[in-house]
Design a protein around this motif. Structure first.
Motif, PDB file in Angstrom:
ATOM      1  N   TYR A  57       0.827  -1.213   0.000  1.00 47.86           N
ATOM      2  CA  TYR A  57       0.000   0.000   0.000  1.00 47.86           C
ATOM      3  C   TYR A  57       0.857   1.257   0.000  1.00 47.86           C
ATOM      4  CZ  TYR A  57      -4.482  -2.331   0.597  1.00 47.86           C
ATOM      5  OH  TYR A  57      -5.611  -3.079   0.403  1.00 47.86           O
ATOM      6  N   ASN A  60       1.965   1.682  -3.412  1.00 55.26           N
ATOM      7  CA  ASN A  60       0.848   2.149  -4.240  1.00 55.26           C
ATOM      8  C   ASN A  60       0.720   3.662  -4.183  1.00 55.26           C
ATOM      9  OD1 ASN A  60       0.260  -0.442  -4.968  1.00 55.26           O
ATOM     10  ND2 ASN A  60      -1.601  -0.604  -3.749  1.00 55.26           N
ATOM     11  N   VAL A  61       0.970   4.230  -3.012  1.00 59.87           N
ATOM     12  CA  VAL A  61       0.911   5.690  -2.879  1.00 59.87           C
ATOM     13  C   VAL A  61       2.004   6.330  -3.735  1.00 59.87           C
ATOM     14  CG1 VAL A  61       1.189   7.598  -1.250  1.00 59.87           C
ATOM     15  CG2 VAL A  61      -0.187   5.617  -0.616  1.00 59.87           C
ATOM     16  N   VAL A  64       0.903   6.289  -7.258  1.00 55.42           N
ATOM     17  CA  VAL A  64      -0.090   7.329  -7.542  1.00 55.42           C
ATOM     18  C   VAL A  64       0.608   8.617  -7.983  1.00 55.42           C
ATOM     19  CG1 VAL A  64      -1.765   8.865  -6.440  1.00 55.42           C
ATOM     20  CG2 VAL A  64      -1.941   6.408  -6.131  1.00 55.42           C
ATOM     21  N   CYS A  86      -4.595   3.643  -5.484  1.00 55.34           N
ATOM     22  CA  CYS A  86      -4.199   3.531  -4.074  1.00 55.34           C
ATOM     23  C   CYS A  86      -4.665   2.209  -3.487  1.00 55.34           C
ATOM     24  CB  CYS A  86      -4.807   4.665  -3.254  1.00 55.34           C
ATOM     25  SG  CYS A  86      -3.695   5.993  -2.956  1.00 55.34           S
TER      26      CYS A  86
END
Length: 110
Positions: A57, A60-61, A64, A86
């Motif tokens: 996670y 994932n940020v 982004v 996200c």
């Protein structure tokens, strides 16, 4: 378009490999990190999957921010893709690639 697919395929593979390897290395270096001792002497062990998911996670940020920069370069506007990325990087990147394909090829034909 092929370059975008190759680029984001490499990024997604790198995210999953890095999340797996880093969680295993952290669990090896700090073996007590994933275990909790309760008051009555019981030991609870938390699986390494929780650590792996947290790392994924976080990555994932970071993805982004990369997608937002790429979307700005391609003049695409969709904050929903960034939110989906996200939560699930594969689905977010797939929607981004579909939007980029739509913008680049289908809009030029009309």
């Amino acid at each position: 378009m092929e370059e975008l697919i190759k680029k984001y395929l490499k990024i997604l593979i790198a995210i999953y490999v890095f999340a797996y390897l880093s969680s295993e290395i952290i669990a090896y270096i700090f073996p007590n990190l994933l275990s909790i001792e309760k008051e009555n002497g019981q030991h609870l062990n938390i699986g390494a999957g929780y650590l792996r998911t947290g790392i994924r996670y976080f990555l994932n940020v970071l993805l982004v921010f990369v997608l937002a920069k790429e979307m700005k370069f391609l003049n695409l506007k969709s904050s929903l893709i960034l939110i989906v990325t996200c939560l699930s990087n594969i689905i977010g990147v797939a929607f981004f690639l579909l939007l980029a394909f739509d913008q680049k090829y289908l809009k030029n034909e009309k």
